[in-house]
Design a protein around this motif. Structure first.
Motif, short mmCIF file in Angstrom:
data_model
loop_
_atom_site.label_atom_id
_atom_site.label_comp_id
_atom_site.label_asym_id
_atom_site.label_seq_id
_atom_site.Cartn_x
_atom_site.Cartn_y
_atom_site.Cartn_z
N GLY A 1 0.81 -1.17 -0.02
CA GLY A 1 0.11 -0.04 -0.08
C GLY A 1 0.80 1.30 0.21
N ARG A 2 1.88 1.20 0.22
CA ARG A 2 3.00 2.31 0.26
C ARG A 2 3.88 2.34 -0.89
N ALA A 3 3.76 1.66 -1.96
CA ALA A 3 4.52 1.43 -3.22
C ALA A 3 4.63 2.96 -3.69
N ASP A 4 5.65 3.35 -4.26
CA ASP A 4 5.70 5.12 -4.67
C ASP A 4 4.92 4.91 -5.89
N ILE A 5 4.77 6.24 -6.50
CA ILE A 5 4.02 6.60 -7.58
C ILE A 5 4.63 6.05 -8.95
N ALA A 6 6.17 6.15 -8.70
CA ALA A 6 6.95 5.34 -9.85
C ALA A 6 6.78 4.22 -10.18
N ARG A 7 6.73 3.41 -9.08
CA ARG A 7 6.62 2.03 -9.24
C ARG A 7 5.36 1.55 -9.58
N LEU A 8 4.54 2.19 -8.92
CA LEU A 8 2.93 1.82 -9.46
C LEU A 8 2.63 2.21 -11.08
N ALA A 9 3.27 3.18 -11.26
CA ALA A 9 3.21 3.66 -12.80
C ALA A 9 3.75 2.34 -13.61
N ARG A 10 5.05 2.18 -13.37
CA ARG A 10 5.71 0.93 -14.08
C ARG A 10 4.80 -0.29 -14.08
#
Length: 316
Positions: free
Chosen positions: A187-196
């Motif tokens: 739930g704390r994954a950063d935006i860059a990782r979520l976007a990838r």
């Protein structure tokens, strides 16, 4: 697993994450009056020890899904295999072994008007019987006090994310199909990782996250080993209540410090509660003194949790 002792900063961190699972370490540090590096180290320590995870799943109340509590009586020695089969399913949460391995329970999400997909489980060689109760209404909104009793009202307010006062249903988006599984794992994954992971732009992911949170369409959970907090026993309780006293008993459950979750359900029992106690003696006292003092409680069935195989999110 290493032995971990929690101090005031650790407990404050747990409470802060329960208020906002994605709160930046900088903001948490300001609230706790410590550096953001201290907060980050404490979080990493607890996570590395396998004691803490922040997850986020879609709230069924905002997506139109129905939640069911299923209870399976299993043959001796079959509980682990049945529980693992349930844990592998994407539509399950809080898969537990009960009563020394004689029962397995799980929360199952299904389309609101659709059938409950239990054929595969009812045909499992280890399953003796299956019972299902639809969750009609959650009764507990505040998190369990054992992990959320360290911050005062001002500190909680400083961490609280603004939401719509009367959120409506948020239409599904194509991005959700990739975003929800990633948030369920972290739930704390950063935006860059979520976007990838989602294959979308960071700006699109950021906007969707903001919409989901404003509409309360995401349900954050802090998964923590209750034993580390000094609570060695968890149990499920099924309560049968006189209809005239149902609202009163439901309201009382929502205030009890032992109750981590409670809901109104269909079936023979009227209410189900998950309680967290220090030991078996505390459970006896809670049932006898707290529940026994409530007018209208006609019957209480309890089943201690032997093992938690899956919590809110997929097993890592």
């Amino acid at each position: 697993m290493e032995s971990v002792r929690l101090d005031a900063v650790d407990r404050g961190l747990l409470h802060a994450l329960q208020v906002d699972g994605r709160a930046p370490f900088r903001r948490i540090g300001e609230v706790l009056d410590v550096s953001d590096r201290t907060v980050a180290r404490r979080f990493a320590r607890l996570r590395a020890a396998g004691l803490l995870r922040v997850t986020a799943i879609a709230d069924p109340r905002r997506t139109g899904a129905a939640e069911w509590l299923i209870r399976l009586v299993v043959r001796p020695g079959a509980a682990t295999a049945v529980a693992r089969a349930l844990a592998r399913r994407a539509d399950t949460s809080w898969v537990t072994v009960l009563s020394g391995g004689t029962e397995v329970t799980a929360m199952v999400r299904a389309p609101g008007a659709g059938p409950l997909p239990l054929d595969a489980l009812s045909g499992h060689a280890g399953v003796v019987s299956v019972a299902a109760q639809r969750i009609l209404r959650p009764l507990t909104e505040a998190p369990w006090h054992g992990r959320a009793s360290s911050l005062d009202a001002a500190q909680v307010g400083a961490l609280t994310v603004p939401v719509l006062e009367r959120p409506d249903s948020l239409p599904a988006a194509a991005l959700d199909r990739h975003l929800f599984p990633a948030l369920a794992m972290d739930g704390r994954a950063d935006i860059a990782r979520l976007a990838r992971l989602a294959g979308w732009s960071e700006s699109a992911v950021r906007r969707r996250l903001e919409d989901l949170r404003r509409h309360r369409a995401l349900r954050f959970d802090v998964e923590i080993d209750a034993g580390v907090l000094g609570f060695g026993l968890q149990a499920l309780l099924w309560l049968t209540v006189a209809p005239a006293e149902l609202a009163t008993v439901a309201a009382a459950l929502a205030t009890h410090r032992e109750v981590a979750f409670a809901c109104a359900v269909t079936g023979a029992a009227d209410l189900v509660a998950i309680v967290v106690c220090r030991d078996a003696g505390d459970l006896v006292d809670y049932v006898a003194e707290c529940l026994g003092a409530l007018p209208g409680v006609e019957h209480v069935e309890s089943a201690p949790v032997t093992a938690i195989v899956k919590r809110a999110a997929p097993v890592l």
